[in-house]
Design a protein around this motif. Structure first.
Motif, PDB file in Angstrom:
ATOM      1  N   ASN A  10     -10.320  42.392 -82.060  1.00 37.02           N
ATOM      2  CA  ASN A  10     -11.752  42.201 -81.779  1.00 37.02           C
ATOM      3  C   ASN A  10     -12.013  40.883 -81.055  1.00 37.02           C
ATOM      4  O   ASN A  10     -12.823  40.811 -80.131  1.00 37.02           O
ATOM      5  N   LEU A  11     -11.292  39.841 -81.513  1.00 37.75           N
ATOM      6  CA  LEU A  11     -11.467  38.532 -80.883  1.00 37.75           C
ATOM      7  C   LEU A  11     -10.980  38.543 -79.435  1.00 37.75           C
ATOM      8  O   LEU A  11     -11.604  37.966 -78.543  1.00 37.75           O
ATOM      9  N   ILE A  12      -9.847  39.198 -79.198  1.00 38.78           N
ATOM     10  CA  ILE A  12      -9.310  39.281 -77.832  1.00 38.78           C
ATOM     11  C   ILE A  12     -10.266  40.048 -76.932  1.00 38.78           C
ATOM     12  O   ILE A  12     -10.547  39.643 -75.792  1.00 38.78           O
ATOM     13  N   ALA A  13     -10.801  41.154 -77.454  1.00 33.71           N
ATOM     14  CA  ALA A  13     -11.742  41.960 -76.672  1.00 33.71           C
ATOM     15  C   ALA A  13     -13.008  41.168 -76.356  1.00 33.71           C
ATOM     16  O   ALA A  13     -13.529  41.208 -75.227  1.00 33.71           O
ATOM     17  N   GLN A  14     -13.489  40.421 -77.368  1.00 32.64           N
ATOM     18  CA  GLN A  14     -14.689  39.616 -77.154  1.00 32.64           C
ATOM     19  C   GLN A  14     -14.431  38.495 -76.151  1.00 32.64           C
ATOM     20  O   GLN A  14     -15.274  38.197 -75.299  1.00 32.64           O
ATOM     21  N   ASN A  15     -13.234  37.906 -76.221  1.00 34.54           N
ATOM     22  CA  ASN A  15     -12.882  36.824 -75.292  1.00 34.54           C
ATOM     23  C   ASN A  15     -12.812  37.345 -73.855  1.00 34.54           C
ATOM     24  O   ASN A  15     -13.281  36.683 -72.927  1.00 34.54           O
ATOM     25  N   GLU A  16     -12.227  38.542 -73.686  1.00 37.06           N
ATOM     26  CA  GLU A  16     -12.152  39.133 -72.356  1.00 37.06           C
ATOM     27  C   GLU A  16     -13.553  39.429 -71.809  1.00 37.06           C
ATOM     28  O   GLU A  16     -13.826  39.210 -70.630  1.00 37.06           O
ATOM     29  N   LYS A  17     -14.428  39.899 -72.709  1.00 39.71           N
ATOM     30  CA  LYS A  17     -15.807  40.175 -72.305  1.00 39.71           C
ATOM     31  C   LYS A  17     -16.527  38.885 -71.916  1.00 39.71           C
ATOM     32  O   LYS A  17     -17.252  38.835 -70.907  1.00 39.71           O
ATOM     33  N   ASP A  18     -16.315  37.832 -72.718  1.00 39.26           N
ATOM     34  CA  ASP A  18     -16.945  36.534 -72.416  1.00 39.26           C
ATOM     35  C   ASP A  18     -16.448  35.981 -71.088  1.00 39.26           C
ATOM     36  O   ASP A  18     -17.232  35.418 -70.306  1.00 39.26           O
ATOM     37  N   GLN A  19     -15.148  36.125 -70.832  1.00 42.19           N
ATOM     38  CA  GLN A  19     -14.589  35.636 -69.572  1.00 42.19           C
ATOM     39  C   GLN A  19     -15.163  36.400 -68.384  1.00 42.19           C
ATOM     40  O   GLN A  19     -15.464  35.804 -67.343  1.00 42.19           O
ATOM     41  N   GLN A  20     -15.321  37.715 -68.558  1.00 39.78           N
ATOM     42  CA  GLN A  20     -15.880  38.517 -67.486  1.00 39.78           C
ATOM     43  C   GLN A  20     -17.340  38.131 -67.220  1.00 39.78           C
ATOM     44  O   GLN A  20     -17.763  38.013 -66.065  1.00 39.78           O
ATOM     45  N   ASN A  21     -18.100  37.909 -68.299  1.00 32.56           N
ATOM     46  CA  ASN A  21     -19.492  37.467 -68.147  1.00 32.56           C
ATOM     47  C   ASN A  21     -19.563  36.110 -67.458  1.00 32.56           C
ATOM     48  O   ASN A  21     -20.437  35.870 -66.622  1.00 32.56           O
ATOM     49  N   LYS A  22     -18.613  35.236 -67.810  1.00 32.58           N
ATOM     50  CA  LYS A  22     -18.564  33.905 -67.198  1.00 32.58           C
ATOM     51  C   LYS A  22     -18.280  34.014 -65.701  1.00 32.58           C
ATOM     52  O   LYS A  22     -18.905  33.325 -64.872  1.00 32.58           O
ATOM     53  N   LEU A  23     -17.355  34.911 -65.340  1.00 30.92           N
ATOM     54  CA  LEU A  23     -17.057  35.108 -63.930  1.00 30.92           C
ATOM     55  C   LEU A  23     -18.272  35.627 -63.168  1.00 30.92           C
ATOM     56  O   LEU A  23     -18.545  35.198 -62.041  1.00 30.92           O
ATOM     57  N   GLU A  24     -19.001  36.546 -63.785  1.00 28.02           N
ATOM     58  CA  GLU A  24     -20.190  37.091 -63.133  1.00 28.02           C
ATOM     59  C   GLU A  24     -21.255  36.006 -62.958  1.00 28.02           C
ATOM     60  O   GLU A  24     -21.936  35.945 -61.933  1.00 28.02           O
ATOM     61  N   GLU A  25     -21.394  35.145 -63.959  1.00 22.58           N
ATOM     62  CA  GLU A  25     -22.359  34.036 -63.855  1.00 22.58           C
ATOM     63  C   GLU A  25     -21.938  33.069 -62.752  1.00 22.58           C
ATOM     64  O   GLU A  25     -22.783  32.605 -61.963  1.00 22.58           O
ATOM     65  N   ASP A  26     -20.645  32.754 -62.684  1.00 20.92           N
ATOM     66  CA  ASP A  26     -20.144  31.850 -61.650  1.00 20.92           C
ATOM     67  C   ASP A  26     -20.349  32.447 -60.258  1.00 20.92           C
ATOM     68  O   ASP A  26     -20.740  31.752 -59.312  1.00 20.92           O
ATOM     69  N   LYS A  27     -20.096  33.753 -60.154  1.00 21.59           N
ATOM     70  CA  LYS A  27     -20.235  34.419 -58.871  1.00 21.59           C
ATOM     71  C   LYS A  27     -21.699  34.431 -58.433  1.00 21.59           C
ATOM     72  O   LYS A  27     -22.012  34.204 -57.254  1.00 21.59           O
ATOM     73  N   ALA A  28     -22.601  34.665 -59.375  1.00 22.03           N
ATOM     74  CA  ALA A  28     -24.031  34.667 -59.057  1.00 22.03           C
ATOM     75  C   ALA A  28     -24.483  33.279 -58.598  1.00 22.03           C
ATOM     76  O   ALA A  28     -25.290  33.143 -57.668  1.00 22.03           O
ATOM     77  N   LEU A  29     -23.944  32.240 -59.244  1.00 24.53           N
ATOM     78  CA  LEU A  29     -24.274  30.870 -58.872  1.00 24.53           C
ATOM     79  C   LEU A  29     -23.795  30.559 -57.461  1.00 24.53           C
ATOM     80  O   LEU A  29     -24.542  29.987 -56.640  1.00 24.53           O
ATOM     81  N   TRP A  62     -12.236  33.770 -53.065  1.00 26.67           N
ATOM     82  CA  TRP A  62     -12.644  33.845 -54.480  1.00 26.67           C
ATOM     83  C   TRP A  62     -13.918  34.681 -54.609  1.00 26.67           C
ATOM     84  O   TRP A  62     -14.033  35.558 -55.459  1.00 26.67           O
ATOM     85  N   LEU A  63     -14.868  34.428 -53.702  1.00 23.90           N
ATOM     86  CA  LEU A  63     -16.157  35.105 -53.767  1.00 23.90           C
ATOM     87  C   LEU A  63     -16.017  36.599 -53.507  1.00 23.90           C
ATOM     88  O   LEU A  63     -16.724  37.417 -54.116  1.00 23.90           O
ATOM     89  N   ASN A  64     -15.088  36.974 -52.637  1.00 22.14           N
ATOM     90  CA  ASN A  64     -14.926  38.381 -52.277  1.00 22.14           C
ATOM     91  C   ASN A  64     -13.825  39.088 -53.064  1.00 22.14           C
ATOM     92  O   ASN A  64     -13.441  40.211 -52.727  1.00 22.14           O
ATOM     93  N   GLY A  65     -13.332  38.428 -54.127  1.00 20.56           N
ATOM     94  CA  GLY A  65     -12.353  39.063 -54.998  1.00 20.56           C
ATOM     95  C   GLY A  65     -10.995  39.263 -54.379  1.00 20.56           C
ATOM     96  O   GLY A  65     -10.218  40.120 -54.826  1.00 20.56           O
ATOM     97  N   LYS A  66     -10.672  38.497 -53.334  1.00 18.12           N
ATOM     98  CA  LYS A  66      -9.388  38.644 -52.667  1.00 18.12           C
ATOM     99  C   LYS A  66      -8.326  37.717 -53.238  1.00 18.12           C
ATOM    100  O   LYS A  66      -7.204  37.676 -52.758  1.00 18.12           O
ATOM    101  N   THR A  67      -8.710  36.952 -54.230  1.00 17.51           N
ATOM    102  CA  THR A  67      -7.762  36.079 -54.916  1.00 17.51           C
ATOM    103  C   THR A  67      -8.114  36.088 -56.396  1.00 17.51           C
ATOM    104  O   THR A  67      -9.201  36.525 -56.788  1.00 17.51           O
ATOM    105  N   ALA A  68      -7.183  35.644 -57.209  1.00 17.51           N
ATOM    106  CA  ALA A  68      -7.424  35.652 -58.652  1.00 17.51           C
ATOM    107  C   ALA A  68      -8.638  34.799 -58.988  1.00 17.51           C
ATOM    108  O   ALA A  68      -8.714  33.634 -58.597  1.00 17.51           O
ATOM    109  N   GLN A  69      -9.581  35.411 -59.682  1.00 22.02           N
ATOM    110  CA  GLN A  69     -10.820  34.705 -60.015  1.00 22.02           C
ATOM    111  C   GLN A  69     -10.695  34.046 -61.386  1.00 22.02           C
ATOM    112  O   GLN A  69     -10.516  34.705 -62.397  1.00 22.02           O
ATOM    113  N   LYS A  70     -10.797  32.731 -61.366  1.00 21.25           N
ATOM    114  CA  LYS A  70     -10.802  31.969 -62.606  1.00 21.25           C
ATOM    115  C   LYS A  70     -12.183  31.365 -62.802  1.00 21.25           C
ATOM    116  O   LYS A  70     -12.805  30.921 -61.841  1.00 21.25           O
ATOM    117  N   PRO A  71     -12.655  31.337 -64.040  1.00 19.66           N
ATOM    118  CA  PRO A  71     -13.991  30.745 -64.268  1.00 19.66           C
ATOM    119  C   PRO A  71     -13.999  29.274 -63.853  1.00 19.66           C
ATOM    120  O   PRO A  71     -12.999  28.564 -63.993  1.00 19.66           O
TER     121      PRO A  71
END
Length: 476
Positions: A10-29, A62-71
């Motif tokens: 559950n913790l791993i799944a939640q962490n992956e979800k949080d990381q994905q949300n963080k990436l989406e927030e960074d991308k929106a910024l 990074w913005l176009n997903g052509k490289t590994a996206q890190k928060p």
């Protein structure tokens, strides 16, 4: 699966979800920032606080997903957010709501934010001006709408739409507001096609006379939203355009819409509706200001733009105070351009036509610049900064080294920002995310900010009265 394994899953799944949300927030910024700034500038900002070697190319990948996206790190996010404007001091406790039409780079907006207003709608079609606007003014996506072409809202370019359909669309698309601000462009009022429209029974009143002009779009919005107060701004020559017919149509239209325009009876040379920016900053810049009050509110008594004189600063800044001590050589006129302007002025002086350029003298505290125009980027001739050249228009040796070293220069965009009142030498810098050419155009098309801050201050108690009256009407 035992209890620990389930908890870990559950913790791993939640962490992956949080990381994905963080990436989406960074991308929106990042997307918000690259609408304003060049990607190279954003990458430079990231490099300043990061161990990563950000470049325009790596940021784009990074913005176009052509490289590994890190928060982004917390420090990187903090740096990126610093590139965006902060909420005004009254946020979120606003006293009234206003809209900003034909907004340019926001010169009128500041004064109304300073007295507690919330901008809920902005319209500006020029993409470069929008970049500068978004770099400097808080545009909350939840409580603020941004529009480019106002005709998409007013539907004025669609002859198949009825007036009522247009009003209904305006009412849907533009939030309710107490004050309408508009620095609308002045276009010739064309009466072409009026007879045909009349025969079809469509156009009447201002819908007939102002069709085809951008003032018409402002009028439609006023007719639909019925703000308590409006402020319209234009060049002084609006009064004399087409032998006064354009101004007559505008004033008649505003009267038809149910508004009392302040100082409407003054039409001579001593017209308080015409305000010169030289009273606030060292630039001669006359603009006509139309302040209107909705007639049914009966709140206009006592208001006059003559009282703006009470807001004049006790000491106007000097040309010297708005200048930088050192500027890049590119702002000094080239020998060829200066020779041309100099000889052009000399030729016209001989004909008794005056100078062909405007020189200001930093050492003279009374020196006032001519009006900064949108064409300033071409040669800077209307406002040249003296650097010690002998202004006796006699025979000058342009090959003389001493003369050439003292060639005048034009203002930098940053100095234009100060001459227009967008910033002071010691205050917060106005962000200029565009090229010099675009910056000159934007400042040349704008307004002297402290003039409209003073008008806003005059209007502050009347806005409060308007809101109170509207509340009473709604209760009744």
């Amino acid at each position: 699966m035992n209890e620990l394994e389930l908890l870990a899953q559950n913790l791993i799944a939640q962490n992956e979800k949080d990381q994905q949300n963080k990436l989406e927030e960074d991308k929106a910024l990042i997307k918000k920032l690259v609408e304003i700034y060049d990607q190279k500038y954003v990458a430079e900002a990231l490099r300043a606080v990061s161990h990563n070697d950000w470049t325009r190319e790596t940021l784009n990948r990074w913005l176009n997903g052509k490289t590994a996206q890190k928060p982004f790190t917390a420090l990187e996010v903090k740096m990126l957010n610093r590139l965006l404007p902060e909420p005004p001091k009254n946020h979120p406790n606003y006293n009234f709501r206003f809209i900003d039409l034909f907004a340019g780079i926001g010169g009128i907006r500041k004064g109304f934010e300073d007295i507690g207003g919330q901008c809920v709608f902005t319209s500006e079609w020029n993409k470069d001006a929008v970049r500068t606007y978004k770099a400097n003014w808080y545009c909350d996506s939840q409580n603020h709408k941004f529009n480019s072409d106002i005709r998409e809202i007013t539907l004025s370019d669609n002859d198949k739409i009825s007036e009522q359909e247009a009003y209904d669309n305006i009412d849907r698309e533009i939030p309710d507001h107490d004050v309408l601000l508009a620095g609308f462009p002045c276009q010739p009022f064309s009466l072409a096609g009026v007879s045909k429209k009349n025969s079809l029974g469509r156009a009447h009143g201002f819908e007939c006379e102002t069709q085809g002009t951008l003032f018409f779009d402002v009028a439609r919005i006023i007719a639909s939203k019925k703000p308590a107060i409006f402020l319209l701004e234009n060049v002084k020559n609006l009064k004399s355009h087409d032998k006064g017919n354009t101004f007559r149509v505008i004033m008649n239209t505003l009267d038809e819409l149910g508004y009392i325009v302040s100082d409407a009876e003054h039409i001579g040379s001593d017209d308080p509706k015409v305000i010169d920016g030289k009273h606030f900053l060292p630039q001669h810049r006359e603009r006509i200001v139309l302040v209107g009050f909705r007639r049914d509110l009966n709140i206009d008594k006592g208001f006059t733009l003559r009282n703006i004189k009470n807001s004049y600063p006790s000491r106007r800044p000097t040309i010297h105070e708005i200048l930088d001590e050192k500027v890049e050589n590119k702002y000094i006129l080239s020998p060829l351009l200066w020779k041309y302007l100099y000889n052009y002025a000399k030729k016209h002086q001989a004909k008794g036509n005056g100078f062909g350029f405007g020189m200001v003298y930093p050492e003279n505290p009374e020196s006032v610049a001519r009006t900064l125009s949108a064409r300033y980027h071409k040669d800077g001739s209307e406002i040249l900064i003296d650097r010690g050249w002998d202004m006796n228009l006699g025979e000058i040796d342009f090959d003389d080294k001493n003369n050439q070293e003292n060639r005048p220069r034009r203002l930098t965009p940053r100095e234009c920002a100060r001459l227009m009142g967008f910033e002071s030498p010691t205050g917060t810098q106005f962000r200029i995310p565009v090229s010099d050419t675009q910056a000159y155009r934007q400042f040349g098309n704008s307004v002297v900010v402290p003039v409209f801050a003073a008008v806003a201050k005059l209007l502050e108690p009347y806005i409060a009265k308007a809101i109170e009256q509207d509340k009473k009407k709604k209760v009744a």
